[in-house]
Design a protein around this motif. Sequence first.
Motif, mmCIF file in Angstrom:
data_model
loop_
_atom_site.group_PDB
_atom_site.id
_atom_site.type_symbol
_atom_site.label_atom_id
_atom_site.label_comp_id
_atom_site.label_asym_id
_atom_site.label_seq_id
_atom_site.Cartn_x
_atom_site.Cartn_y
_atom_site.Cartn_z
ATOM 1 N N GLN A 1 0.827 -1.203 0.000
ATOM 2 C CA GLN A 1 0.000 0.000 0.000
ATOM 3 C C GLN A 1 0.866 1.259 0.000
ATOM 4 O O GLN A 1 0.527 2.265 -0.637
ATOM 5 C CB GLN A 1 -0.933 -0.005 1.213
ATOM 6 C CG GLN A 1 -2.052 -1.035 1.139
ATOM 7 C CD GLN A 1 -3.073 -0.701 0.048
ATOM 8 O OE1 GLN A 1 -3.089 0.394 -0.488
ATOM 9 N NE2 GLN A 1 -3.921 -1.663 -0.250
ATOM 10 N N ARG A 2 1.994 1.219 0.697
ATOM 11 C CA ARG A 2 2.924 2.355 0.671
ATOM 12 C C ARG A 2 3.479 2.568 -0.734
ATOM 13 O O ARG A 2 3.607 3.709 -1.198
ATOM 14 C CB ARG A 2 4.073 2.107 1.651
ATOM 15 C CG ARG A 2 3.708 2.252 3.114
ATOM 16 C CD ARG A 2 4.890 1.861 3.992
ATOM 17 N NE ARG A 2 6.092 2.638 3.667
ATOM 18 C CZ ARG A 2 7.312 2.315 4.061
ATOM 19 N NH1 ARG A 2 7.511 1.208 4.782
ATOM 20 N NH2 ARG A 2 8.345 3.071 3.728
ATOM 21 N N ILE A 3 3.789 1.467 -1.403
ATOM 22 C CA ILE A 3 4.305 1.570 -2.771
ATOM 23 C C ILE A 3 3.216 2.078 -3.701
ATOM 24 O O ILE A 3 3.462 2.894 -4.599
ATOM 25 C CB ILE A 3 4.851 0.203 -3.229
ATOM 26 C CG1 ILE A 3 6.081 -0.165 -2.395
ATOM 27 C CG2 ILE A 3 5.198 0.219 -4.715
ATOM 28 C CD1 ILE A 3 6.592 -1.569 -2.642
ATOM 29 N N LEU A 4 1.998 1.620 -3.496
ATOM 30 C CA LEU A 4 0.880 2.088 -4.306
ATOM 31 C C LEU A 4 0.683 3.588 -4.149
ATOM 32 O O LEU A 4 0.416 4.307 -5.117
ATOM 33 C CB LEU A 4 -0.392 1.344 -3.905
ATOM 34 C CG LEU A 4 -1.701 1.801 -4.561
ATOM 35 C CD1 LEU A 4 -1.645 1.572 -6.068
ATOM 36 C CD2 LEU A 4 -2.880 1.057 -3.953
ATOM 37 N N ALA A 5 0.810 4.099 -2.931
ATOM 38 C CA ALA A 5 0.567 5.512 -2.645
ATOM 39 C C ALA A 5 1.728 6.401 -3.073
ATOM 40 O O ALA A 5 1.544 7.618 -3.242
ATOM 41 C CB ALA A 5 0.302 5.703 -1.149
ATOM 42 N N ALA A 6 2.908 5.822 -3.260
ATOM 43 C CA ALA A 6 4.074 6.632 -3.611
ATOM 44 C C ALA A 6 3.929 7.182 -5.020
ATOM 45 O O ALA A 6 3.599 6.447 -5.950
ATOM 46 C CB ALA A 6 5.346 5.787 -3.497
ATOM 47 N N PRO A 7 4.167 8.493 -5.214
ATOM 48 C CA PRO A 7 4.096 9.062 -6.561
ATOM 49 C C PRO A 7 5.218 8.537 -7.440
ATOM 50 O O PRO A 7 6.311 8.241 -6.944
ATOM 51 C CB PRO A 7 4.236 10.568 -6.315
ATOM 52 C CG PRO A 7 4.979 10.668 -5.026
ATOM 53 C CD PRO A 7 4.527 9.506 -4.201
ATOM 54 N N GLY B 1 10.548 4.078 -10.368
ATOM 55 C CA GLY B 1 9.454 3.996 -9.401
ATOM 56 C C GLY B 1 8.274 3.225 -9.943
ATOM 57 O O GLY B 1 7.649 2.424 -9.237
ATOM 58 N N LEU B 2 7.942 3.466 -11.212
ATOM 59 C CA LEU B 2 6.857 2.718 -11.828
ATOM 60 C C LEU B 2 7.222 1.242 -11.965
ATOM 61 O O LEU B 2 6.381 0.361 -11.787
ATOM 62 C CB LEU B 2 6.542 3.313 -13.201
ATOM 63 C CG LEU B 2 5.328 2.725 -13.944
ATOM 64 C CD1 LEU B 2 4.057 2.894 -13.126
ATOM 65 C CD2 LEU B 2 5.166 3.373 -15.308
#
Length: 219
Positions: A159-165, A171-172
């Motif tokens: 979830q932290r990775i999902l929320a990270a811009p 990053g993608l």
Amino acid sequence: MVMQHELSRRSLLVGTAASAGTSALRTDSLGAPGIDPEGELLDLRQTFAQALAAYQTARVHYNQSEKLYFARRPRVPQALTESGPLGHLLPSWLHWSAAEPRQILKNPEHSDVWDEARAALALAKAYEAGVRRTKRETGVATAEAAHDTAIDHLGDVSQRILAAPRRSLAGLALKAHVVKTWGKPEWWDTGEDRADTYERLAAQILDAVITLAETGRGT
């Protein structure tokens, strides 16, 4: 064999694959001042790798403990099954637990089978005590709790990775890696035909994003 737990691999980062193509084509805004995007990305990557490794270890241990538990667990007494004297009253589950004979003994309508219920209650209590003892000896309950905790932690990290811009292609690619290794690995499983055409297309897109990041293009 291993129990599923929310957040499970069926629910993590489900939107990432759908948005991967369009996300790669636009540049996100810069992060907050004072935050090192690359350092944050490295931290998330390492945290996810550690969480995944911890889950895999916990899963192996739980599987081993569960296998040992089933091998040692006492057999259900036949008198507690549909073949027993109370079989005609047995509901949909496989055998009587101690709770049901207690209810029968409280019901005057079943007074004609109270002797059988008392015998069933004694058997059920002994059987359940044996089950609890076997769980303690094999450590299966502790292993299951550790397994569930590991899944919860993986869910939190994901979830932290999902929320990270997405500040870079790397990053993608990390988000794509999470989908591939944890969220939806079945999209890559062609042998068992577990993915449909569009899921496999999404998998190809995610692989392309990962490859671009690894070769240093598109950053």
